[in-house]
Design a protein around this motif. Structure first.
Motif: not given
Length: 453
Positions: A242-250
């Motif tokens: 819901e808050v982290l749209e970019d999976p690469e950031l995670y």
């Protein structure tokens, strides 16, 4: 996020869409603004003394109320719906085991019944939030709420960890003595009067300070006490999407933690530490007999001095080495946790712009919280080198702050009880940093912000 208790629930902001009979003043969910029960119930029907009336169904509606609940809570739910149907003439309630069309796809049944219902009732409990079907019904209800202004009425049956996307809804307490009257009032109120206009405060503000996820390492069951856990980066967990749209950031943020190496020394094994400590203790004891072994009493004074000096030195030396060997694991764990805290700080520099912070207090568990840092960052900018001070505060204190939010406990709460911050419940980030610096005796005082609201 732990479900709020009755007292805390009363302190939540009131939904802005509820209007009183004059259409001017907001009401809390199920509230009566001091009017008597009879007068308020009569207002649903239009005149005093007339039984409450259910709004008529639209041509596209088939039910007045769709009820979503866990099978564990079926007895309580059936008792409630049975009473409603008996006391409210014409009320049509949709229950999945009774009103779903046999042979039809479950998803189609859910979507169709919710679409054909005027309102949706969610019976919240720990079993509800652990059921994928119940959460799916809740998600479909929120879609209807957004697209068709369909009211969603949560009922807190038992305390539970309410999902983030439902936590902005003001709920009814099943333990409230006036719960039934409040629910009847809502059922008698037309949807257009319950529809929410533009919120007085944005939903993200209501979410701020809430726990999103507790993430366990992938090798938790087989993890030795000395080894650092590894965390999966294959996909973003559902609560964070819901808050982290970019999976690469995670993946980048969690990958920083996965870079922490476990100790490779043989002392990581308890058996090696015990054996080495025993050997060192024996050497320490043997050193006491050095003067007798070398016949120091028969040697020259200089030789006797050397033997006695060696005896005085090696006895305590081997004793200290044995104690340090036994305490190696504790020192190594503290060193590893310090390294993890530094890595978590680096990861928080990536996550903070997205209002997410990560906390770590053990070697196999992470906490993710949602918190708005804009106001706190502006408080830092009021100090010299404000942006650099804010970045340093994220590195040093964001991990412990996230853990405090996840646990809902701030050890220094009393010291800031009289101050105002940027978070409704608990300490905001700049307050937390100020208290930490004060506790550390002013070390790093250049990063202490001036808290303003």
């Amino acid at each position: 996020m732990e479900a709020l208790g009755a007292q805390e629930a009363q302190q939540q902001p009131l939904p802005p869409g509820r209007l009183d009979a004059a259409g001017e003043h907001p009401l809390p969910l199920g509230g009566t603004r001091g009017r008597s029960r009879e007068a308020h119930m009569a207002s649903c029907a239009g005149e005093e003394g007339v039984p409450p009336a259910i709004p008529p169904l639209r041509p596209s509606d088939q039910f007045h109320l769709f009820v979503s609940y866990s099978s564990v809570d079926a007895v309580w739910t059936h008792g409630l719906t049975g009473r409603l149907e008996a006391e409210l003439p014409g009320l049509r309630v949709c229950l999945h085991e009774r009103d779903f069309t046999p042979g039809r796809n479950v998803l189609e049944n859910m979507a169709g019944c919710i679409q054909q219902s005027q309102k949706v009732l969610l019976v919240l409990s720990e079993d509800f939030v652990q059921s994928r079907w119940c959460l799916l019904e809740a998600d479909l209800s929120l879609v209807g709420s957004c697209l068709e202004r369909k009211p969603v009425l949560p009922v807190l049956l038992r305390p539970c960890r309410v999902p983030l996307h439902l936590s902005h809804l003001t709920y009814l307490e099943a333990t409230d003595g006036r719960f039934y009257q409040k629910l009847v009032q809502l059922l008698c109120t037309p949807n257009q009067r319950l529809a929410r206009p533009l919120a007085l405060r944005s939903a993200p503000t209501l979410y701020s300070g809430k726990a999103l996820l507790t993430l366990d390492c992938i090798n938790r069951d087989s993890l030795p006490s000395w080894k650092v856990g590894s965390f999966s980066t294959l996909a973003v967990p559902d609560p964070l999407k819901e808050v982290l749209e970019d999976p690469e950031l995670y993946k980048r943020a969690v990958g920083i933690l996965n870079g922490v190496r476990s100790p490779r020394c043989l002392l990581r094994y308890l058996g090696c530490r015990v054996i080495l400590a025993i050997v060192l203790l024996l050497l320490s004891a043997a050193s006491l007999f050095l003067p007798f072994i070398f016949g120091a009493w028969q040697n020259q004074p200089f030789q006797r001095f050397l033997v006695i000096s060696a005896n005085v030195f090696f006895g305590p030396f081997f004793m200290i080495l044995s104690v340090n060997t036994l305490c190696w694991f504790r020192r190594s764990s503290k060193r590893t946790l310090r390294e993890l805290a530094c890595r978590v700080g680096e990861a928080n520099l990536l996550l903070a712009p997205h209002s997410v912070l990560m906390g770590c207090e053990t070697k196999n568990k992470l906490y993710f919280v949602y918190v708005l840092l804009g106001d706190c960052q502006r408080a830092f900018l009021g100090a010299p080198e404000g942006e650099a001070a804010f970045q340093e505060a994220i590195l040093r204190f964001a991990s412990s702050y996230a853990c405090c939010l996840a646990h809902g406990h701030f050890p220094q709460w009393e010291e800031a009880a009289g101050g105002s911050g940027h978070l409704e419940v608990g300490l905001c980030f700049c307050q937390f940093v100020s208290l930490q610096l004060r506790r550390l005796g002013g070390q790093g005082g250049r990063v202490e912000p001036r808290v303003t609201v």
